[in-house]
Design an enzyme around this catalytic site. Structure first.
Site, PDB file in Angstrom:
ATOM      1  N   ASP A  60       1.535   4.921   1.701  1.00 52.91           N
ATOM      2  CA  ASP A  60       1.211   5.787   2.834  1.00 52.91           C
ATOM      3  C   ASP A  60       1.755   7.186   2.573  1.00 52.91           C
ATOM      4  O   ASP A  60       2.838   7.354   1.988  1.00 52.91           O
ATOM      5  CB  ASP A  60       1.842   5.226   4.119  1.00 52.91           C
ATOM      6  CG  ASP A  60       1.354   3.815   4.414  1.00 52.91           C
ATOM      7  OD1 ASP A  60       0.132   3.585   4.356  1.00 52.91           O
ATOM      8  OD2 ASP A  60       2.195   2.921   4.675  1.00 52.91           O
ATOM      9  N   ASP A 119       9.112   3.628  13.459  1.00 48.77           N
ATOM     10  CA  ASP A 119       9.715   2.480  14.133  1.00 48.77           C
ATOM     11  C   ASP A 119      11.134   2.175  13.647  1.00 48.77           C
ATOM     12  O   ASP A 119      12.090   2.271  14.409  1.00 48.77           O
ATOM     13  CB  ASP A 119       8.799   1.239  14.054  1.00 48.77           C
ATOM     14  CG  ASP A 119       8.241   0.976  12.660  1.00 48.77           C
ATOM     15  OD1 ASP A 119       8.632   1.664  11.700  1.00 48.77           O
ATOM     16  OD2 ASP A 119       7.398   0.057  12.532  1.00 48.77           O
ATOM     17  N   ASP A 165       0.852  -1.187   0.000  1.00 50.43           N
ATOM     18  CA  ASP A 165       0.000   0.000   0.000  1.00 50.43           C
ATOM     19  C   ASP A 165       0.893   1.244   0.000  1.00 50.43           C
ATOM     20  O   ASP A 165       2.110   1.126   0.111  1.00 50.43           O
ATOM     21  CB  ASP A 165      -0.946   0.012   1.220  1.00 50.43           C
ATOM     22  CG  ASP A 165      -0.217  -0.306   2.504  1.00 50.43           C
ATOM     23  OD1 ASP A 165       0.959   0.100   2.649  1.00 50.43           O
ATOM     24  OD2 ASP A 165      -0.810  -0.962   3.381  1.00 50.43           O
TER      25      ASP A 165
HETATM   26  P1  ATP Z   1       3.662  -2.705   4.910  1.00 53.32           P
HETATM   27  O1  ATP Z   1       2.542  -1.738   4.554  1.00 53.32           O
HETATM   28  O2  ATP Z   1       4.413  -3.237   3.780  1.00 53.32           O
HETATM   29  O3  ATP Z   1       3.237  -3.726   5.888  1.00 53.32           O
HETATM   30  P2  ATP Z   1       4.715  -0.381   6.201  1.00 53.32           P
HETATM   31  O4  ATP Z   1       6.106  -0.050   6.628  1.00 53.32           O
HETATM   32  O5  ATP Z   1       4.095   0.542   5.212  1.00 53.32           O
HETATM   33  O6  ATP Z   1       4.761  -1.862   5.711  1.00 53.32           O
HETATM   34  P3  ATP Z   1       2.453   0.188   7.861  1.00 53.32           P
HETATM   35  O7  ATP Z   1       1.901  -0.638   8.964  1.00 53.32           O
HETATM   36  O8  ATP Z   1       1.667   0.421   6.648  1.00 53.32           O
HETATM   37  O9  ATP Z   1       3.853  -0.466   7.517  1.00 53.32           O
HETATM   38  O10 ATP Z   1       2.867   1.575   8.508  1.00 53.32           O
HETATM   39  C1  ATP Z   1       3.298   2.684   7.721  1.00 53.32           C
HETATM   40  C2  ATP Z   1       4.457   3.385   8.391  1.00 53.32           C
HETATM   41  O11 ATP Z   1       4.038   3.895   9.654  1.00 53.32           O
HETATM   42  C3  ATP Z   1       5.655   2.492   8.718  1.00 53.32           C
HETATM   43  O12 ATP Z   1       6.536   2.402   7.633  1.00 53.32           O
HETATM   44  C4  ATP Z   1       6.276   3.198   9.902  1.00 53.32           C
HETATM   45  O13 ATP Z   1       7.080   4.259   9.467  1.00 53.32           O
HETATM   46  C5  ATP Z   1       5.074   3.774  10.616  1.00 53.32           C
HETATM   47  N1  ATP Z   1       4.607   2.874  11.686  1.00 53.32           N
HETATM   48  C6  ATP Z   1       3.643   1.933  11.593  1.00 53.32           C
HETATM   49  N2  ATP Z   1       3.450   1.310  12.770  1.00 53.32           N
HETATM   50  C7  ATP Z   1       4.301   1.879  13.638  1.00 53.32           C
HETATM   51  C8  ATP Z   1       4.577   1.687  15.024  1.00 53.32           C
HETATM   52  N3  ATP Z   1       3.924   0.772  15.732  1.00 53.32           N
HETATM   53  N4  ATP Z   1       5.520   2.481  15.600  1.00 53.32           N
HETATM   54  C9  ATP Z   1       6.162   3.415  14.876  1.00 53.32           C
HETATM   55  N5  ATP Z   1       5.962   3.623  13.581  1.00 53.32           N
HETATM   56  C10 ATP Z   1       5.053   2.887  12.960  1.00 53.32           C
HETATM   57 MG    MG Z   2       2.124   0.454   4.512  1.00 52.46          MG
END
Ligand code: ATP
Ligand code: MG
Length: 467
Positions: free
Chosen positions: A76, A158, A74
């Protein structure tokens, strides 16, 4: 692919993830990303926000994954606009979340998640409005809605590899935490002090595992070190959030590797206590059954086939059932009611940890019930079972149990043959069963037909059949 990006990157990283206040900037000629690779809707959201006078970037998983040549799950967006301001800009936007408020902008089936820049709120600091930002006594952040600058936002993310911002207009990457370095070295590294960051949000331990499995990265040693000791903190996480995380862990196509890492880091037990106990008691059988179920799930996802959490949870919990049923039997309960009650108790107990919704717990029970019905094939029973909408999932589950070494007297092969057989062959298979049963008195029916040979051809149906 990364050559271009990394040509420009020479300085070795000395420190353990200390965020920078000014970013390292990778210009469009220093990295391979182009705006055309990102979702058009996400780029539009960024541009509209910029035109409205806000800062906006693509961030997180999409930047990380594209740098690694992976198709992002996705897209963001991070922005200086508050969720309400985002909603005011887009008619198709909704504000969601409490702990972490953000805006979802809907484009048909695609949802672009737009998060407002947030600041870390240091522990112990006076919080004027405890509704906006609060921590519990162990430092866990209960609400995370303190807005901040882009620099602040990078620090509260994170992992370093998730704190890369793509500037659409200049096609630049802004790197505040040496994320590019860690992508290059294939490392999952927390930003800031690892222990504190896990205490703030223990789910980050699961996220470390998830990204390590998905990206085939190592967890950097300082980020790995506190996990085992803090694993039990997962018990404090609301069960509904853990259910969401569990789906991400096991339905992202890397479930088998994820399971290995969860066990290695002692994170499996706080999620699935009864299954972890079964794994300890009988590592060979439990491990094989779970791994096999997860490998099947990964295969299905790789082939673009649907998967259901019900089959997955049925498999994860199954090895914990017999011990419970035996306990109840020891107290005088007959085998079948004992099994039923054990199944019920196990699911209720598991749901206290991970809130599996009813639409999945019911099919889990049906898949398990089917295991008791599949051996009973006499008369019209076999045909009735075949018509049962849960047959396919139940049959696949039976094969899974056999693959893990359960002795079922060739039941899986019998059902494989029965499905392929003509009407007259089916009648004779059932006759064989009853004559065999007569020979054996009340003993279990055996098939005389070929066994050990043919397995069902297609892949397992842990799919929509059971939803
Ligand atoms: P994917 O969508 O491929 O699972 P992602 O890195 O985009 O991976 P998401 O859960 O969509 O993960 O979260 C988007 C962004 O928000 C992350 O890349 C991170 O920077 C931040 N993030 C998400 N969850 C947390 C958390 N629990 N603590 C700190 N930052 C977070
Ligand atoms: Mg994501």
């Amino acid at each position: 692919m990364l050559k271009k990006l990394f040509k420009s990157f020479r300085s070795p990283l000395k420190r353990n993830a200390h965020p920078r206040t000014t970013p390292e900037i990778f210009g469009s000629r220093q990295h391979p990303l182009q705006r055309g690779q990102f979702s058009r809707n996400a780029v539009n959201v960024v541009e509209r926000l910029q035109n409205a006078g806000y800062q906006a970037y693509l961030v997180g998983g999409c930047v990380r994954d594209l740098l690694l040549g992976i198709h992002p799950k996705d897209f963001d967006v991070a922005t200086s606009a508050t969720p309400e301001q985002v909603r005011a800009e887009f008619r198709n936007a909704r504000v969601i979340g409490r702990r972490f408020k953000l805006a979802h902008v809907h484009f048909g089936r695609e949802i672009i998640e737009v998060a407002t820049f947030r600041a870390n709120h240091p522990q112990g600091e006076d919080e004027e409005d405890s509704h906006i930002s609060s921590r519990n006594e162990s430092g866990r952040i209960l609400r995370d809605n303190v807005y901040g600058s882009l620099e602040d936002d990078a620090q509260r993310r994170d992992f370093t590899i998730n704190a890369l911002y793509f500037d659409v207009s200049g096609e630049r990457i802004l790197d505040y935490a040496h994320g590019v370095h860690d992508i290059r070295n294939r490392l999952i590294r927390l930003i800031g002090d690892p222990e504190q960051r896990y205490l703030e949000d223990p789910v980050r331990m699961l996220r470390a595992i998830r990204f390590a499995a998905k990206l085939d990265f190592d967890i950097e040693k300082h980020s790995a070190a506190p996990i085992r000791q803090l694993a039990s903190k997962l018990r404090d996480i609301p069960s509904a959030r853990l259910f969401d995380e569990c789906l991400k862990l096991f339905l992202a196509g890397y479930a088998e590797r994820t399971f290995e890492l969860l066990v290695e880091y002692d994170l499996f037990a706080p999620l699935f206590p009864a299954s972890a106990a079964a794994l300890k008691r009988d590592p060979e059988y439990t491990g094989t059954l779970i791994r096999q179920a997860l490998a099947n799930t990964d295969d299905r996802i790789a082939q673009g086939k649907p998967v259901t959490p019900a089959f997955l949870f049925a498999a994860l919990l199954w090895p914990a059932l017999p011990a419970r049923a035996l306990q109840l039997q020891a107290r005088g309960m007959p085998p079948i009611p004992a099994m039923q009650e054990a199944a019920h108790d196990l699911i209720v107990e598991q749901c206290q940890r991970i809130a599996v919704p009813k639409r999945f717990t019911l099919p889990i029970r049906e898949i398990w019930d089917m295991q008791e019905r599949l051996p009973r094939r006499s008369g019209k029973r076999a045909d009735l079972l075949l018509e049962n909408p849960r047959f396919r999932a139940g049959y696949d589950f039976l094969l899974l149990r056999e693959d893990a070494g359960e002795k079922t007297d060739g039941l899986g092969d019998w059902w494989t043959d029965y499905q392929d057989a003509s009407d007259s062959e089916r009648r004779s298979m059932i006759r064989d069963l009853s004559s065999k049963a007569e020979e054996n008195g009340e003993g279990p029916a055996r098939s005389k037909r070929r066994r050990g040979g043919r397995r069902r051809k297609g892949p397992r149906a842990d799919g929509p059949a059971s939803e």
